[in-house]
Scaffold this motif. Structure first.
Motif, PDB file in Angstrom:
ATOM      1  N   ILE A 160       0.852  -1.201   0.000  1.00 49.39           N
ATOM      2  CA  ILE A 160       0.000   0.000   0.000  1.00 49.39           C
ATOM      3  C   ILE A 160       0.878   1.238   0.000  1.00 49.39           C
ATOM      4  N   GLY A 161       0.554   2.203  -0.892  1.00 51.22           N
ATOM      5  CA  GLY A 161       1.234   3.488  -0.910  1.00 51.22           C
ATOM      6  C   GLY A 161       0.360   4.553  -0.275  1.00 51.22           C
ATOM      7  N   ALA A 190       0.700  14.337   7.641  1.00 51.97           N
ATOM      8  CA  ALA A 190       0.446  15.789   7.636  1.00 51.97           C
ATOM      9  C   ALA A 190       1.465  16.546   8.456  1.00 51.97           C
ATOM     10  N   GLU A 191       1.922  15.945   9.569  1.00 53.29           N
ATOM     11  CA  GLU A 191       2.848  16.659  10.451  1.00 53.29           C
ATOM     12  C   GLU A 191       4.222  16.865   9.835  1.00 53.29           C
ATOM     13  N   LEU A 192       4.525  16.130   8.759  1.00 56.43           N
ATOM     14  CA  LEU A 192       5.816  16.311   8.104  1.00 56.43           C
ATOM     15  C   LEU A 192       5.844  17.570   7.254  1.00 56.43           C
ATOM     16  N   ASN A 193       4.681  18.062   6.904  1.00 53.76           N
ATOM     17  CA  ASN A 193       4.580  19.290   6.096  1.00 53.76           C
ATOM     18  C   ASN A 193       5.354  19.159   4.785  1.00 53.76           C
ATOM     19  N   THR A 194       5.326  17.944   4.215  1.00 53.25           N
ATOM     20  CA  THR A 194       5.956  17.699   2.909  1.00 53.25           C
ATOM     21  C   THR A 194       4.947  16.975   2.035  1.00 53.25           C
ATOM     22  N   PRO A 195       3.878  17.621   1.626  1.00 54.71           N
ATOM     23  CA  PRO A 195       2.791  16.917   0.937  1.00 54.71           C
ATOM     24  C   PRO A 195       3.189  16.368  -0.434  1.00 54.71           C
ATOM     25  N   TYR A 196       4.299  16.870  -1.008  1.00 53.21           N
ATOM     26  CA  TYR A 196       4.673  16.434  -2.361  1.00 53.21           C
ATOM     27  C   TYR A 196       5.770  15.355  -2.357  1.00 53.21           C
ATOM     28  N   TYR A 197       6.335  15.071  -1.155  1.00 54.40           N
ATOM     29  CA  TYR A 197       7.433  14.103  -1.039  1.00 54.40           C
ATOM     30  C   TYR A 197       6.856  12.790  -0.479  1.00 54.40           C
ATOM     31  N   TRP A 198       6.670  11.840  -1.408  1.00 53.05           N
ATOM     32  CA  TRP A 198       6.043  10.578  -1.021  1.00 53.05           C
ATOM     33  C   TRP A 198       7.110   9.508  -0.770  1.00 53.05           C
ATOM     34  N   LYS A 199       6.770   8.599   0.150  1.00 53.26           N
ATOM     35  CA  LYS A 199       7.683   7.471   0.447  1.00 53.26           C
ATOM     36  C   LYS A 199       6.915   6.160   0.344  1.00 53.26           C
ATOM     37  N   LEU A 200       7.335   5.332  -0.650  1.00 57.61           N
ATOM     38  CA  LEU A 200       6.736   4.006  -0.796  1.00 57.61           C
ATOM     39  C   LEU A 200       7.519   3.007   0.066  1.00 57.61           C
ATOM     40  N   PRO A 201       6.848   2.030   0.669  1.00 56.71           N
ATOM     41  CA  PRO A 201       7.539   1.078   1.562  1.00 56.71           C
ATOM     42  C   PRO A 201       8.547   0.219   0.796  1.00 56.71           C
ATOM     43  N   VAL A 254       4.540  -3.675  -6.745  1.00 55.72           N
ATOM     44  CA  VAL A 254       3.264  -3.073  -7.123  1.00 55.72           C
ATOM     45  C   VAL A 254       2.677  -2.387  -5.891  1.00 55.72           C
ATOM     46  N   PHE A 255       2.294  -1.099  -6.068  1.00 58.17           N
ATOM     47  CA  PHE A 255       1.789  -0.318  -4.945  1.00 58.17           C
ATOM     48  C   PHE A 255       0.376   0.173  -5.242  1.00 58.17           C
ATOM     49  N   LEU A 256      -0.540  -0.184  -4.367  1.00 59.16           N
ATOM     50  CA  LEU A 256      -1.923   0.289  -4.450  1.00 59.16           C
ATOM     51  C   LEU A 256      -1.983   1.629  -3.732  1.00 59.16           C
ATOM     52  N   MET A 257      -2.179   2.707  -4.500  1.00 60.71           N
ATOM     53  CA  MET A 257      -2.112   4.062  -3.953  1.00 60.71           C
ATOM     54  C   MET A 257      -3.423   4.400  -3.241  1.00 60.71           C
ATOM     55  N   ASP A 258      -3.314   4.523  -1.927  1.00 60.22           N
ATOM     56  CA  ASP A 258      -4.482   4.829  -1.079  1.00 60.22           C
ATOM     57  C   ASP A 258      -4.465   6.321  -0.768  1.00 60.22           C
ATOM     58  N   MET A 259      -5.432   7.081  -1.332  1.00 60.70           N
ATOM     59  CA  MET A 259      -5.458   8.534  -1.199  1.00 60.70           C
ATOM     60  C   MET A 259      -6.195   9.007   0.054  1.00 60.70           C
ATOM     61  N   GLN A 260      -6.590   8.087   0.878  1.00 61.51           N
ATOM     62  CA  GLN A 260      -7.231   8.433   2.153  1.00 61.51           C
ATOM     63  C   GLN A 260      -8.455   9.339   1.959  1.00 61.51           C
ATOM     64  N   THR A 281      18.138   9.020   1.360  1.00 65.16           N
ATOM     65  CA  THR A 281      19.077   7.958   0.985  1.00 65.16           C
ATOM     66  C   THR A 281      18.667   6.604   1.552  1.00 65.16           C
ATOM     67  N   ALA A 282      18.236   6.567   2.786  1.00 66.19           N
ATOM     68  CA  ALA A 282      17.881   5.301   3.437  1.00 66.19           C
ATOM     69  C   ALA A 282      16.669   4.635   2.808  1.00 66.19           C
ATOM     70  N   ASP A 283      15.855   5.413   2.087  1.00 72.96           N
ATOM     71  CA  ASP A 283      14.608   4.878   1.541  1.00 72.96           C
ATOM     72  C   ASP A 283      14.695   4.535   0.059  1.00 72.96           C
ATOM     73  N   ARG A 284      15.847   4.736  -0.553  1.00 74.47           N
ATOM     74  CA  ARG A 284      15.955   4.551  -1.997  1.00 74.47           C
ATOM     75  C   ARG A 284      15.994   3.072  -2.382  1.00 74.47           C
ATOM     76  N   PHE A 285      15.423   2.786  -3.552  1.00 76.09           N
ATOM     77  CA  PHE A 285      15.412   1.433  -4.096  1.00 76.09           C
ATOM     78  C   PHE A 285      16.703   1.184  -4.882  1.00 76.09           C
ATOM     79  N   PRO A 286      17.157  -0.065  -5.003  1.00 82.63           N
ATOM     80  CA  PRO A 286      18.345  -0.357  -5.807  1.00 82.63           C
ATOM     81  C   PRO A 286      18.122   0.021  -7.267  1.00 82.63           C
ATOM     82  N   ARG A 287      19.223   0.368  -7.924  1.00 83.02           N
ATOM     83  CA  ARG A 287      19.162   0.736  -9.331  1.00 83.02           C
ATOM     84  C   ARG A 287      18.571  -0.403 -10.158  1.00 83.02           C
TER      85      ARG A 287
END
Length: 700
Positions: free
Chosen positions: A598-599, A604-615, A621-627, A641-647
């Motif tokens: 699930i994506g 909200a508390e991060l105040n970064t609405p445009y910076y998304w992090k997928l698990p 495959v990520f099912l985007m849940d817009m709440q 850096t810690a959240d990046r996927f391998p090339r």
């Protein structure tokens, strides 16, 4: 004495049969003791009359058990022992009379000396005049004792060598069935100490010191020394102990607890077959070799074999070594096994272990190899490229192994200088599951189905031997020779010399299927066929294959069902039921299922609405849940850096609602325009390894 013995032995009457059966031997020993007392006045006087009486009476007590039947009838089987009891009673009476004479007079009774007839069973070298003073040539006398043991059934086949140093100027020949038995080799395994009752054969000649020349010849509990003293200083032996089969077979030789010392002119222990000869099935236990040109030498000429001999324990050390274990053909010189041995000269001119010949290999199990003085650029083990199938495990200290490990995957010795090599057990038949069968067009992915002399059908899934692996039925028609089932690709891995392949087959027709391949020589060889049992049998083979024209197939001559074929490179067990997939690549004939996660929008508390992090590491495959609020914008994905996927990772974002925008920018590189979701749309991206992504495809 009788009364005491009878009282003492009453609870043990069940042992009487054994006692009676062996009491004649006890009597003979007692007679010999009385002979000593009666024929040596000084000994009798020194002991004193009372001590002599006690000594002789104690020996007499051993015989008294034979008389118990007189006092306890029925305790001994009369039909077996009655004659023996009567004889023993007479012997006891005679012996008592002699004891009485000693106790009353203490004088020389040599005129009444009893005979000393010990039972035959051994041949004593001392009876043939051996001296054992290291100066006299004991060779002729010792050989006479050995020859007597070989020809005299009454004397027995074991020659007892007393303590001493027995110089010989010609080789000892020990024929089949004869054992030369010493008293040990002394207190040290590092040098001849001439102590502790040791028996040492000191050879002063240019041949081999001892030759074991027939089935079951044996050498035990002694030392063999290339004698460097008293006129032998400049004479060097060709070797120590030789087991040679020249135009004959020599099997089941035993060499046990033998110290072979200072043979600097040749091998300490040699097993040699020539002229249609064979040396096999010998047993070499605790053979200790110190200072030699070669420790153990194994050889067979083109017409002969030296096979399946076992070396248990023992080892070699010291100086002067060209090699520790040296095995060579060109004949069959293989399956010779070394268990728990150490090979640790400080250095060797050639190698501690050297093997050469296409029919030659050795099997070293739990062996210790050390070379403290060998330079690090010189190998401790050398396996010639012609040799294969060697097995080595244990401890490897210092330097490294020089060998084609693909031809010798059984070498598992490991050190900081070198390691063994195991091939990857990856099935090269990519459609081993027999998926995708196209009956009308007679096609199946991954396989050649050439020829019209067989009808192929799929069997019901209830017959599957492995999950998800289909079973095919081959109905062999009566014309056109064998039907060949083979891969549609030329399989070749130049890094490997061996191949292992096979298939599960079920048939009621004997010899209905066999595996076949092109051998390294270019000839076609095949496996054993199906027995026709009607049961599943794994039809398989392993061998060196021809790199220039690799060719592997299943030859079908009768009706048969097949499933789970496998082919792996390297000499490794087969892996039926496995399909091709590895870190170096994959080809799928079945369903490939990806993980789904699930994506969620940023908190909200991060105040970064445009910076998304997928698990990360939860799927592709990520099912985007817009709440509940699909009107959102995505500018960056997993930017930390810690959240990046391998090339090279490819992900797909699935949108069930309309209105979500993914902006085209330097971090998300789209095909010219933003992506705006509609109901049940998707966007597929690939990461470049950093924080950037590139569009692969979209479904709007």
């Amino acid at each position: 004495t009788f009364s005491l013995l009878i009282s003492f032995t009453r609870p043990y009457s069940h042992h009487l049969r054994f006692s009676i059966a062996h009491s004649h031997t006890y009597f003979a020993a007692s007679s010999c003791a009385l002979h000593f007392l009666s024929s040596n006045t000084m000994a009798t006087t020194a002991l004193g009359n009372s001590v002599a009486i006690v000594f002789a009476s104690t020996l007499l007590a051993l015989l008294a058990v034979g008389a118990i039947d007189r006092f306890y009838p029925g305790k001994i089987r009369a039909d077996h022992d009655s004659d023996q009891v009567q004889r023993l009673l007479q012997q006891v009476s005679d012996l008592q009379a002699k004891i009485d004479a000693i106790s009353s007079t203490g004088r020389d009774l040599q005129s009444a000396t009893p005979s000393c007839d010990l039972p035959d069973g051994f041949t004593y070298a001392s009876d043939f005049g051996v001296i054992g003073d290291a100066d006299a040539d004991d060779g002729p006398a010792l050989q006479a004792a050995i020859d007597s043991a070989a020809s005299n059934d009454d004397a027995g086949g074991t020659v007892i060598l007393p303590r001493g140093t027995f110089r010989i100027n010609t080789p000892l020949i020990v024929p089949g069935g004869v054992t030369l038995q010493g008293q040990g080799y002394g207190s040290s395994p590092l040098a001849i100490q001439f102590d502790a009752g040791a028996s040492t054969i000191a050879y002063c000649g240019t041949d081999h010191a001892v030759k074991l020349a027939g089935h079951a010849a044996s050498l035990r509990d002694l030392a063999v020394y290339d004698w460097p003293y008293t006129g032998c200083e400049n004479i060097e032996a060709a070797g120590g102990v030789l087991v040679e089969a020249d135009q004959t077979l020599v099997e089941s030789v035993i060499v046990s607890n033998v110290f072979i010392y200072f043979f600097l002119g040749g091998p300490a222990l040699s097993l040699v077959a020539k002229n249609n000869g064979g040396v096999g099935f010998g047993n070499y236990q605790n053979v200790r070799i110190r200072h030699a040109k070669t420790g153990v030498y194994l050889s067979a000429d083109e017409t002969s074999f030296t096979n399946t001999n076992s070396f248990l324990g023992g080892g070699m050390s010291g100086g002067g070594f060209e090699s520790g274990i040296y095995a060579e053909g060109p004949g069959s010189c293989n399956d010779n096994k070394f268990y728990g041995m150490f090979v640790e000269p400080p250095d060797t001119d050639i190698a501690h272990v050297y093997v050469t010949g296409s029919k030659t290999n050795v099997r070293l199990h739990d062996v210790r190899l050390e070379a403290t003085d060998k330079s690090l650029d010189r190998p401790i083990v050398i396996i010639d490229d012609s040799s294969y199938g060697n097995v080595m495990n244990g401890m490897l200290g210092h330097t490294h192994i020089q060998a084609n490990l693909n031809r010798n995957p059984g070498i598992d010795l490991m050190s900081h200088k070198s390691v063994g090599l195991d091939p990857a057990p990856v099935n090269q038949f990519w459609n081993a599951a027999f998926k995708g069968w196209d009956g009308p067009n007679r096609m199946m992915p991954g396989w050649k189905l050439e020829g019209t002399n067989a009808v192929i059908t799929m069997v019901d899934n209830s017959e599957n031997l492995y999950p998800d692996h289909r079973v095919i039925h081959v109905d062999k028609l009566s014309y056109g020779g064998a039907f060949k089932l083979m891969s549609d690709q030329t399989l070749n891995v130049p890094g490997h010399d061996h191949v292992t392949f096979g298939v599960y087959a079920r048939s009621s027709v004997p010899s209905s299927i066999s595996a076949a391949m092109r051998y390294t020589s270019g000839s076609i060889i095949s496996s054993g066929p199906h027995s026709g049992s009607g049961e599943w049998e794994f039809i398989s083979m392993t061998a060196l294959y021809d790199h220039s024209a690799p060719y592997f197939y299943f030859s079908i001559t009768g009706d048969v069902e097949l499933t789970a074929p496998t082919l792996v490179f390297g000499k490794t067990p087969a892996t039926p039921g496995a399909s091709l997939m590895s870190s170096s690549g994959a080809r799928m004939s079945g369903t490939f299922t990806l993980g789904t996660a699930i994506g969620l929008p940023p908190a909200a508390e991060l105040n970064t609405p445009y910076y998304w992090k997928l698990p990360k590491n939860e799927g592709n495959v990520f099912l985007m849940d817009m709440q509940g609020d699909p009107i959102r914008t995505i500018i960056r994905l997993n930017h930390s850096t810690a959240d990046r996927f391998p090339r090279g990772t490819i992900i797909t974002m699935m949108f069930s609602e309309a209105g979500t925008r993914v902006k085209n920018n330097s971090y998300i590189k789209l095909k010219g325009s933003d992506f705006v979701s509609v109901e049940n749309s998707s966007l597929t991206l690939m990461t470049e390894g950093g924080a950037s992504w590139t569009e692969v495809s979209r479904n709007e």
